[in-house]
Design a protein around this motif. Structure first.
Motif, short mmCIF file in Angstrom:
data_model
loop_
_atom_site.label_atom_id
_atom_site.label_comp_id
_atom_site.label_asym_id
_atom_site.label_seq_id
_atom_site.Cartn_x
_atom_site.Cartn_y
_atom_site.Cartn_z
N ALA A 181 0.84 -1.20 0.00
CA ALA A 181 0.00 0.00 0.00
C ALA A 181 0.87 1.25 0.00
CB ALA A 181 -0.93 0.00 1.22
N HIS A 182 1.95 1.22 0.78
CA HIS A 182 2.82 2.38 0.83
C HIS A 182 3.53 2.59 -0.51
CE1 HIS A 182 5.57 5.46 2.13
NE2 HIS A 182 6.50 4.80 1.45
N PHE A 183 4.15 1.54 -1.03
CA PHE A 183 4.94 1.67 -2.26
C PHE A 183 4.09 2.20 -3.41
CE2 PHE A 183 8.29 -1.72 -1.00
CZ PHE A 183 9.01 -0.75 -0.34
N ALA A 227 1.47 4.08 -3.25
CA ALA A 227 0.92 5.42 -3.06
C ALA A 227 2.01 6.48 -2.92
CB ALA A 227 0.02 5.43 -1.83
N CYS A 228 3.23 6.07 -2.57
CA CYS A 228 4.28 7.04 -2.25
C CYS A 228 4.92 7.57 -3.53
CB CYS A 228 5.34 6.37 -1.38
SG CYS A 228 6.76 7.40 -1.06
N ARG A 229 5.05 8.88 -3.62
CA ARG A 229 5.59 9.51 -4.83
C ARG A 229 7.05 9.16 -5.06
NH1 ARG A 229 5.20 15.06 -3.53
NH2 ARG A 229 6.52 15.40 -5.34
N MET A 230 7.77 8.87 -3.99
CA MET A 230 9.19 8.49 -4.12
C MET A 230 9.32 6.99 -4.38
SD MET A 230 11.36 10.96 -3.87
CE MET A 230 12.92 10.30 -3.27
N CYS A 231 8.59 6.22 -3.61
CA CYS A 231 8.78 4.76 -3.68
C CYS A 231 8.24 4.17 -4.98
CB CYS A 231 8.10 4.07 -2.49
SG CYS A 231 8.96 4.36 -0.93
N TYR A 232 7.14 4.71 -5.48
CA TYR A 232 6.52 4.06 -6.64
C TYR A 232 7.46 4.02 -7.86
CZ TYR A 232 3.34 2.73 -10.32
OH TYR A 232 2.78 2.08 -11.37
N PRO A 246 13.68 9.23 1.12
CA PRO A 246 12.40 9.38 0.43
C PRO A 246 11.29 9.93 1.31
CG PRO A 246 12.91 7.07 0.84
CD PRO A 246 14.13 7.86 1.19
N HIS A 247 11.44 9.77 2.60
CA HIS A 247 10.34 10.17 3.46
C HIS A 247 10.73 11.31 4.39
CE1 HIS A 247 10.18 5.80 2.64
NE2 HIS A 247 9.18 6.26 1.94
N GLY A 248 11.87 11.93 4.12
CA GLY A 248 12.38 12.96 5.02
C GLY A 248 11.68 14.29 4.83
ZN LIG Z 1 7.85 5.86 0.27
#
Ligand SMILES: [Zn+2]
Lengths: 72, 207
Positions: free
Chosen positions: A22-24, A26-31, B205-207
């Motif tokens: 779910a995080h990956f 939705a996350c703008r960095m992780c995706y 990435p989450h900072g």
């Molecule tokens: Zn992320």
């Protein structure tokens, strides 16, 4: 990063899998990061699986096996 | 012994059914190990002959591919000890869980602005990808091939290589990073990708 590979490598299960997924997604960095690693793996897999054992090797091996008996 | 011919026939049939379908996979694995089609063919032949002779030691229903790979790798390592590819000895059991293994992939940061989803990987021809894989040190190469090409789990790989799971993860991590760097450099050289102007921007990435 380690979590990303755990996820991509199918090593997560249950609640942690659901949460991480779910995080990956939705996350703008992780995706895109995930997509990047997937593109890398797809290239490795395509190249790595492209080769087949030569037909004459297969035929030769079958002949050898016919004339070999297993040890017991 | 009575019934010996039947036993032999059964053994042959089960070997043909369970082991032989993995010939392409064993050949690919042998190619990655030896980086030589001739040596790979010899390895495949020796692997299957040995596997057939010791087929009674194989537990039906378990991972036949892993079992064959293990035989193949053992044969390869024994040959290598006799003097081949001494160039690629890497420290065994490299320390795991280092700080550098956290955080964002620095290579990804480099392409974040131009090709964040790594489409350039798809532009690289198979032969070039294989050359890059073959140039990895043996320990990294084996881990990457077993995981990324053959889809084996960390546990399976650890059992096959007789190392802890943490070592498998560490080798995968390092092998993948190296490979990505080589493929990235190639993509830049070929003009598939513009070289990043700044590579210093490793961010959380989450900072
Ligand atoms: Zn992320």
């Amino acid at each position: 990063m380690s979590l990303l590979y755990d996820y991509l490598d199918g090593e997560l299960e249950g609640v942690s899998l659901e949460r991480v997924k779910a995080h990956f997604e939705a996350c703008r960095m992780c995706y895109p990061h995930l997509r990047f690693e997937e593109a890398f793996r797809a290239a490795i897999q395509r190249a790595g699986r492209g080769e087949k054992a030569p037909a004459d090797l297969k035929a030769h091996l079958l002949e050898l096996l016919e004339s070999t008996s297993a040890e017991s | 012994m009575p019934g010996n011919a039947d036993v032999d026939a059964d053994r042959k049939a089960s070997f043909q059914r369970e082991a032989l379908p993995h010939m392409d996979a064993v050949y690919r694995f042998a190619l990655r190990l030896s980086a030589s089609p001739d040596q790979a063919q010899d390895l495949v032949q020796d692997t299957f002959l040995r596997a057939y002779r010791s087929w009674d030691q194989y537990t039906p229903g378990t991972q036949c591919k892993s079992w064959l790979f293990t035989i193949c790798r053992n044969l390869y390592l024994r040959q290598r000890e006799r003097g081949q590819r001494h160039d690629e000895i890497v420290t065994a059991n490299a320390p795991v869980g280092q700080a550098s293994e956290g955080g964002v992939n620095p290579l990804w940061s480099a392409v974040e602005g131009s090709d964040p989803e790594g489409e350039f990987f798809g532009s690289i021809v198979d032969a070039e990808v294989l050359t890059a894989i073959d140039a990895l040190p043996e320990e990294y190469r084996t881990a990457v091939v077993l995981s990324d090409v053959e889809g084996m789990s960390y546990d399976e790989i650890a059992a096959m290589l007789d190392v802890p799971v943490g070592t498998v993860k560490s080798r995968l991590f390092r092998g993948r990073r190296r490979l990505q760097k080589v493929l990235y450099d190639y993509a830049v050289e070929m003009g598939y990708l513009a070289a990043a102007t700044s590579e210093g921007g490793v961010r959380d990435p989450h900072g």
